[in-house]
Design a protein around this motif. Sequence first.
Motif, short mmCIF file in Angstrom:
data_model
loop_
_atom_site.label_atom_id
_atom_site.label_comp_id
_atom_site.label_asym_id
_atom_site.label_seq_id
_atom_site.Cartn_x
_atom_site.Cartn_y
_atom_site.Cartn_z
N PRO A 94 -50.75 -20.63 7.89
CA PRO A 94 -50.70 -20.14 9.28
C PRO A 94 -49.42 -20.63 9.99
CG PRO A 94 -52.18 -22.01 9.14
CD PRO A 94 -51.73 -21.71 7.73
N ALA A 95 -48.30 -20.01 9.68
CA ALA A 95 -46.99 -20.45 10.18
C ALA A 95 -46.97 -20.58 11.70
CB ALA A 95 -45.91 -19.50 9.69
N ALA A 96 -47.59 -19.67 12.40
CA ALA A 96 -47.56 -19.70 13.87
C ALA A 96 -48.28 -20.92 14.43
CB ALA A 96 -48.19 -18.42 14.43
N ASP A 97 -49.17 -21.50 13.66
CA ASP A 97 -49.93 -22.66 14.11
C ASP A 97 -49.34 -23.99 13.66
OD1 ASP A 97 -51.74 -20.84 15.19
OD2 ASP A 97 -53.01 -20.87 13.41
N LEU A 98 -48.26 -23.95 12.89
CA LEU A 98 -47.68 -25.16 12.32
C LEU A 98 -46.33 -25.47 12.96
CD1 LEU A 98 -48.37 -24.41 8.54
CD2 LEU A 98 -49.71 -25.85 10.08
N GLU A 99 -45.95 -26.74 12.90
CA GLU A 99 -44.60 -27.12 13.28
C GLU A 99 -43.67 -26.68 12.15
OE1 GLU A 99 -44.07 -31.22 14.54
OE2 GLU A 99 -46.25 -31.34 14.83
N PRO A 100 -42.47 -26.21 12.49
CA PRO A 100 -41.55 -25.74 11.43
C PRO A 100 -41.26 -26.78 10.35
CG PRO A 100 -40.79 -25.03 13.57
CD PRO A 100 -41.94 -25.97 13.82
N PRO A 142 -47.73 -31.50 5.83
CA PRO A 142 -48.04 -31.86 7.21
C PRO A 142 -47.16 -32.97 7.80
CG PRO A 142 -50.04 -31.86 5.87
CD PRO A 142 -48.89 -31.61 4.96
N GLU A 143 -46.68 -33.87 6.96
CA GLU A 143 -45.84 -34.97 7.44
C GLU A 143 -44.35 -34.67 7.27
OE1 GLU A 143 -47.11 -37.59 9.10
OE2 GLU A 143 -49.03 -36.52 8.86
N GLY A 144 -44.02 -33.47 6.87
CA GLY A 144 -42.63 -33.08 6.68
C GLY A 144 -42.18 -33.27 5.24
N LEU A 145 -41.07 -32.66 4.90
CA LEU A 145 -40.57 -32.67 3.53
C LEU A 145 -40.18 -34.07 3.07
CD1 LEU A 145 -40.03 -30.58 1.29
CD2 LEU A 145 -37.67 -30.52 2.06
N GLY A 146 -39.58 -34.84 3.95
CA GLY A 146 -39.11 -36.18 3.59
C GLY A 146 -40.22 -37.14 3.18
N ARG A 147 -41.43 -36.89 3.64
CA ARG A 147 -42.56 -37.76 3.31
C ARG A 147 -43.52 -37.13 2.30
NH1 ARG A 147 -44.39 -40.96 8.67
NH2 ARG A 147 -42.32 -41.63 9.28
N SER A 148 -43.17 -35.97 1.84
CA SER A 148 -44.08 -35.22 0.97
C SER A 148 -44.02 -35.70 -0.48
CB SER A 148 -43.71 -33.73 1.01
OG SER A 148 -44.47 -33.02 0.05
N LYS A 149 -45.15 -36.17 -0.97
CA LYS A 149 -45.27 -36.54 -2.39
C LYS A 149 -45.34 -35.29 -3.26
CE LYS A 149 -45.32 -40.91 -1.55
NZ LYS A 149 -44.07 -41.64 -1.69
N LEU A 150 -45.97 -34.25 -2.74
CA LEU A 150 -46.06 -33.00 -3.49
C LEU A 150 -44.67 -32.40 -3.69
CD1 LEU A 150 -47.70 -30.81 -4.89
CD2 LEU A 150 -48.15 -29.80 -2.64
N ALA A 151 -43.84 -32.45 -2.66
CA ALA A 151 -42.47 -31.91 -2.79
C ALA A 151 -41.71 -32.64 -3.89
CB ALA A 151 -41.73 -32.03 -1.46
N ARG A 168 -35.70 -24.26 1.98
CA ARG A 168 -35.34 -24.18 3.39
C ARG A 168 -36.59 -24.41 4.23
NH1 ARG A 168 -31.28 -24.07 0.79
NH2 ARG A 168 -29.36 -22.94 1.24
N ASN A 169 -36.42 -25.07 5.39
CA ASN A 169 -37.56 -25.25 6.29
C ASN A 169 -37.85 -23.94 7.01
OD1 ASN A 169 -36.05 -25.05 8.75
ND2 ASN A 169 -35.53 -27.20 8.63
N TRP A 170 -39.00 -23.88 7.66
CA TRP A 170 -39.45 -22.62 8.25
C TRP A 170 -38.50 -22.12 9.34
CZ3 TRP A 170 -42.26 -19.29 5.96
CH2 TRP A 170 -42.79 -18.20 6.66
N ASN A 171 -37.90 -23.02 10.12
CA ASN A 171 -36.92 -22.58 11.12
C ASN A 171 -35.79 -21.81 10.45
OD1 ASN A 171 -38.01 -23.45 13.56
ND2 ASN A 171 -37.02 -25.44 13.46
N THR A 172 -35.27 -22.34 9.36
CA THR A 172 -34.17 -21.68 8.66
C THR A 172 -34.64 -20.39 8.01
OG1 THR A 172 -33.03 -23.78 8.36
CG2 THR A 172 -32.40 -21.97 6.89
N VAL A 173 -35.82 -20.40 7.44
CA VAL A 173 -36.39 -19.19 6.82
C VAL A 173 -36.42 -18.05 7.84
CG1 VAL A 173 -38.52 -18.19 5.87
CG2 VAL A 173 -37.71 -20.42 5.06
N THR A 174 -36.94 -18.32 9.02
CA THR A 174 -37.04 -17.26 10.03
C THR A 174 -35.67 -16.92 10.62
OG1 THR A 174 -37.65 -18.87 11.74
CG2 THR A 174 -39.45 -17.75 10.57
#
Length: 185
Positions: A94-100, A142-151, A168-174
């Motif tokens: 749900p991109a509209a409900d998430l922080e970029p 949820p905690e951003g790319l820098g803190r993501s263990k999955l990433a 790319r983060n969602w801001n850049t994607v859009t």
Amino acid sequence: MTTTYALLLRGINVGGHRKVPMAELRSLLTGLGYGDVRTHLQSGNAAFTTGRADEAGLEAAIGRAVEEHFGFAVDCLVRDGAYLRAVVDACPFPAADLEPKQLHVTYFSRPVTADRFAAVDRGAFLPEDFALGDRALYLYAPEGLGRSKLAEVLARPALNKGVVATTRNWNTVTKLVELTAVSPA
């Protein structure tokens, strides 16, 4: 027919290495004959127009020119505006409900299958999650790319063998959708 494309350069301007100033990139792309050249941020995002419809050929030509001009090889991905819009429209989160900062897209040079990621224990990383799309992987962190263990796991060379991948983060994607949707004057 002229098409607007986005250029995504992988791994430039990170930590002061592999510097590609955006003004020089714009000049380089213009010198190659592309029109309406624009850049976004300092991380290798550009938009341009051309009558050429061969993404792989554009990637190769731009890659050669970047290496010749800057003195190092850079992986390039070129995608048209329709593809970029389709990636946004197909987002399973749900991109509209998430922080970029919580949503990212990794673009791949070719299609990848779920088999490539079968060994990833998705449950071990919850609430982080990912989903595959058309030559793309959506990552919810949820905690951003820098803190993501999955990433970290998804970026392992074994999972990306034989494919160019750039995130790319969602801001850049859009923003890339916006840049490639603009009709040149």
